[in-house]
Design an enzyme around this catalytic site. Structure first.
Site, PDB file in Angstrom:
ATOM      1  N   GLU A 109       0.837  -1.198   0.000  1.00 41.31           N
ATOM      2  CA  GLU A 109       0.000   0.000   0.000  1.00 41.31           C
ATOM      3  C   GLU A 109       0.877   1.256   0.000  1.00 41.31           C
ATOM      4  O   GLU A 109       2.042   1.214   0.407  1.00 41.31           O
ATOM      5  CB  GLU A 109      -0.870  -0.037   1.274  1.00 41.31           C
ATOM      6  CG  GLU A 109      -1.797   1.150   1.435  1.00 41.31           C
ATOM      7  CD  GLU A 109      -2.842   0.927   2.538  1.00 41.31           C
ATOM      8  OE1 GLU A 109      -2.711  -0.030   3.324  1.00 41.31           O
ATOM      9  OE2 GLU A 109      -3.794   1.723   2.592  1.00 41.31           O
TER      10      GLU A 109
ATOM     11  N   ASN B  91     -12.444  -1.215  -0.734  1.00 42.95           N
ATOM     12  CA  ASN B  91     -11.709  -1.858   0.353  1.00 42.95           C
ATOM     13  C   ASN B  91     -12.313  -1.431   1.686  1.00 42.95           C
ATOM     14  O   ASN B  91     -12.587  -0.245   1.901  1.00 42.95           O
ATOM     15  CB  ASN B  91     -10.236  -1.415   0.327  1.00 42.95           C
ATOM     16  CG  ASN B  91      -9.503  -1.799   1.611  1.00 42.95           C
ATOM     17  OD1 ASN B  91      -9.174  -2.967   1.819  1.00 42.95           O
ATOM     18  ND2 ASN B  91      -9.267  -0.830   2.496  1.00 42.95           N
ATOM     19  N   GLU B  92     -12.501  -2.385   2.559  1.00 41.40           N
ATOM     20  CA  GLU B  92     -13.018  -2.097   3.915  1.00 41.40           C
ATOM     21  C   GLU B  92     -14.103  -1.021   3.856  1.00 41.40           C
ATOM     22  O   GLU B  92     -14.037  -0.008   4.563  1.00 41.40           O
ATOM     23  CB  GLU B  92     -11.873  -1.704   4.866  1.00 41.40           C
ATOM     24  CG  GLU B  92     -10.908  -2.849   5.081  1.00 41.40           C
ATOM     25  CD  GLU B  92      -9.992  -2.738   6.303  1.00 41.40           C
ATOM     26  OE1 GLU B  92      -9.961  -1.673   6.942  1.00 41.40           O
ATOM     27  OE2 GLU B  92      -9.312  -3.736   6.602  1.00 41.40           O
TER      28      GLU B  92
ATOM     29  N   TYR C  12      -6.426  -9.425  11.255  1.00 41.45           N
ATOM     30  CA  TYR C  12      -5.078  -9.167  11.775  1.00 41.45           C
ATOM     31  C   TYR C  12      -4.904  -9.829  13.140  1.00 41.45           C
ATOM     32  O   TYR C  12      -5.845  -9.874  13.944  1.00 41.45           O
ATOM     33  CB  TYR C  12      -4.850  -7.660  11.915  1.00 41.45           C
ATOM     34  CG  TYR C  12      -4.596  -6.988  10.576  1.00 41.45           C
ATOM     35  CD1 TYR C  12      -3.335  -7.038   9.992  1.00 41.45           C
ATOM     36  CD2 TYR C  12      -5.612  -6.335   9.892  1.00 41.45           C
ATOM     37  CE1 TYR C  12      -3.096  -6.439   8.758  1.00 41.45           C
ATOM     38  CE2 TYR C  12      -5.375  -5.727   8.658  1.00 41.45           C
ATOM     39  CZ  TYR C  12      -4.120  -5.784   8.099  1.00 41.45           C
ATOM     40  OH  TYR C  12      -3.873  -5.197   6.885  1.00 41.45           O
TER      41      TYR C  12
ATOM     42  N   GLU D  98      -5.887  -9.301   3.409  1.00 44.44           N
ATOM     43  CA  GLU D  98      -5.073  -8.641   4.443  1.00 44.44           C
ATOM     44  C   GLU D  98      -5.010  -9.571   5.644  1.00 44.44           C
ATOM     45  O   GLU D  98      -6.043  -9.894   6.235  1.00 44.44           O
ATOM     46  CB  GLU D  98      -5.669  -7.288   4.833  1.00 44.44           C
ATOM     47  CG  GLU D  98      -5.500  -6.250   3.745  1.00 44.44           C
ATOM     48  CD  GLU D  98      -5.915  -4.844   4.159  1.00 44.44           C
ATOM     49  OE1 GLU D  98      -5.799  -4.494   5.344  1.00 44.44           O
ATOM     50  OE2 GLU D  98      -6.364  -4.099   3.265  1.00 44.44           O
TER      51      GLU D  98
ATOM     52  N   GLN E 131       2.324  -6.216   5.248  1.00 43.51           N
ATOM     53  CA  GLN E 131       2.510  -5.827   3.871  1.00 43.51           C
ATOM     54  C   GLN E 131       3.944  -6.148   3.457  1.00 43.51           C
ATOM     55  O   GLN E 131       4.794  -6.334   4.324  1.00 43.51           O
ATOM     56  CB  GLN E 131       2.230  -4.346   3.702  1.00 43.51           C
ATOM     57  CG  GLN E 131       0.817  -3.951   4.094  1.00 43.51           C
ATOM     58  CD  GLN E 131       0.439  -2.514   3.673  1.00 43.51           C
ATOM     59  OE1 GLN E 131       1.185  -1.805   3.034  1.00 43.51           O
ATOM     60  NE2 GLN E 131      -0.742  -2.114   4.089  1.00 43.51           N
TER      61      GLN E 131
HETATM   62  O1  AHR Z   1      -2.811  -2.805   6.177  1.00 40.65           O
HETATM   63  C1  AHR Z   1      -3.097  -1.622   6.846  1.00 40.65           C
HETATM   64  C2  AHR Z   1      -4.567  -1.243   6.789  1.00 40.65           C
HETATM   65  O2  AHR Z   1      -5.318  -2.185   7.486  1.00 40.65           O
HETATM   66  C3  AHR Z   1      -5.194  -1.205   5.426  1.00 40.65           C
HETATM   67  O3  AHR Z   1      -4.992  -0.017   4.769  1.00 40.65           O
HETATM   68  C4  AHR Z   1      -6.649  -1.369   5.726  1.00 40.65           C
HETATM   69  O4  AHR Z   1      -7.358  -1.971   4.678  1.00 40.65           O
HETATM   70  C5  AHR Z   1      -6.648  -2.193   7.005  1.00 40.65           C
HETATM   71  O5  AHR Z   1      -7.462  -1.637   7.977  1.00 40.65           O
END
Ligand code: AHR
Length: 497
Positions: A26, A173-174, A240, A296, A345
């Site tokens: 990103e 996205n999101e 995450y 992600e 990332q």
């Molecule tokens: O990867 C960091 C961020 O995490 C991304 O921009 C977003 O899609 C997610 O919340």
């Protein structure tokens, strides 16, 4: 402890899509700028502005697909600001990530060149949150239309006459959060509308990807699949691994065994998430046409002290290596639905595989897991059952060992193990069934460290690196492997012709 298991080498379970080993880069902190893009005039050796050391490292792990330009950045990115002569490109504020000024020097042409140099597939994420249908539609025309049109003319003027091939395209996205704070019903309608104008030009066939849920938001999946399932090829999932909580995540280094355990437990939660989202998908798509793309995933810690909190720069230790290994095992298990995954990332951000400092570059323990696991890309998943034993902490327990196996196109079998236990080696006794030869030649490599937060630094770049592994014996069809504490290990069983 000694754990028992069975590998059925003749029971294929379907292929492990190589895109499970995908990446996400990103416009965030030092991922694209510095980490990948240094510009043609940089003293750092580069090819068309892309640093050579990073290119070579990513090629070695056979990066199959790369997602760009975000993340949250995608829903405020206007692609036309990133084309044409660099000095004339419009600047913008990267409001999500540190409020820094983005000069748009890395845009569509630079990204497509990066993918060409890497030999990987591009996965482009379009803007729904602050963009228009026309803008998204014209981006696809600019990228893929081969005839004469306003957008293909513009592309030619900017130096690329031929259309590119783009398969993967994300529609937002999101959108439940940074991408517009939408309700699923609203996004489902927007998705249906936007994707209509994501056209297939010539023989370019786009795989349309809908924004899926955050972690365990099962209602999002339910509504999207019900209202828009038939208009998508895949839906995404973001999850995450945060050791503590979002306000106090915990550091990347300097943690104790309790937090090590907690982190691995949270990473294992991916299995439940995929299972439950897949169950909803099965209801609306029993044939399994729609893929689940975990675009992600990875660890998210407090940033390194003294660094910009908006840049999400964190170290990477043996704990991250274990998170990566066990997550791949989960993706393999679900490879019927999970057709792509993108670690967050690639460079200098979150669970990065590469860290850079000026002209210096180091490979993280996570990088080494990608390297050791590349043998599973597009290989046939094999049935492997293992009583993983128990790794206990207080009242809680998780498996001490997780494992996966696959057979590649040449017939070689690869078995990967994660020993999650921080403080003890574990022995695995695998009953090998259905092997073409009773005496395969076996080689192995393992990744471990001298402490739970073992990691590489610019001063000690090889502190954590794979080494040859020989602690196994094959006797009467049983393979006994002694896995070091906190280790990731891959064995190759090459069957002699
Ligand atoms: O990867 C960091 C961020 O995490 C991304 O921009 C977003 O899609 C997610 O919340």
């Amino acid at each position: 402890m000694t754990l028992q298991g069975v590998l059925n080498a003749d029971l294929g379970q379907g292929s492990i899509n190589r895109n499970i080993y995908g990446h996400f880069s990103e416009h965030l902190g030092r991922c694209i700028y510095e980490g990948i893009w240094v510009g043609e005039d940089s003293p750092i050796p580069n090819t068309n502005g892309i640093r050579n050391d990073v290119l070579e490292a990513l090629k070695k792990i056979k990066i199959p697909v790369l997602r760009w330009p975000g993340g949250c950045f995608a829903d405020e990115y206007h692609w036309k600001d990133g084309i044409g002569p660099k000095e004339a490109r419009k600047e913008m504020i990267n409001t999500h990530w540190g409020g820094v000024v983005e000069n748009n020097h890395f845009g569509t042409h630079e990204f497509m060149d990066l993918c060409a140099q890497l030999g990987c597939e591009p996965y482009i994420n379009g803007n729904v949150g602050s963009g228009t249908v026309q803008e998204m539609s014209e981006w696809v025309e600019y990228l893929t239309f081969g005839g004469k049109s306003p957008m293909s003319d513009l592309r030619s003027q900017n130096g690329h006459e031929e259309p590119w091939k783009v398969t993967y395209f994300g529609v937002g996205n999101e959108n439940w959060g940074c991408g517009g704070n939408m309700r699923p019903e609203y996004y489902a309608d927007l998705y249906r509308r936007f994707q209509t104008y994501v056209r297939n030009y010539d023989d370019n066939k786009i795989h349309r990807i809908a924004c899926g849920p955050n972690s365990d938001d099962y209602n999002w999946t339910e509504v999207l699949m019900r209202e828009a399932g038939r208009f998508m090829d895949s839906i995404t999932l973001h999850y995450y691994t945060v050791p503590k909580d979002w306000n106090n995540k915990g550091g990347a280094t300097g943690f104790d065994e309790e937090l090590w355990f907690e982190t691995l437990k949270k990473a294992l939660h991916m299995d439940e998430l995929i299972t439950r989202h897949s169950t909803i998908m099965d209801k609306y798509d029993p044939e399994g046409r729609v893929g689940l793309i975990v675009d992600e995933w990875g660890t998210w810690y407090d940033v390194e002290p003294g660094t910009n909190p908006g840049f999400l720069y964190q170290q990477n230790t043996m704990r991250d290596a274990l998170v990566a290994g066990l997550t791949f095992h989960i993706f393999h298990k679900h490879s019927g639905r999970v057709r792509m995954a993108n670690i967050a990332q690639t460079v200098n951000v979150l669970q990065a595989v590469i860290l850079t400092e000026g002209e210096k570059m180091i490979l993280t323990p996570t990088y080494h897991v990608f390297d050791m696991y590349k043998v599973h890309q597009d290989a046939e998943l094999l049935e492997l059952s293992l009583d993983g034993g128990s790794y206990k902490m207080g009242d809680e327990e998780i498996p001490a060992v997780t494992a996966t196996a696959s057979r590649d196109a040449q017939g070689a079998i690869h078995i990967s193990f994660c020993n999650l236990q921080a403080d003890s080696a574990n022995q695995v006794k695998l009953d090998l069934r259905g092997l073409a030869s009773c005496e395969p030649s076996i080689t192995g490599s393992t990744l471990t460290g001298d402490k739970i937060d073992a990691h590489n630094t610019f001063e000690q770049p090889e502190a954590v690196a794979p080494r040859a592994f020989t602690d196994f014996v094959l006797e009467n069809g049983t393979l006994s492997v002694t896995l070091p504490a906190m280790s990731v290990t891959t064995l190759e069983l090459a069957v002699k012709a």
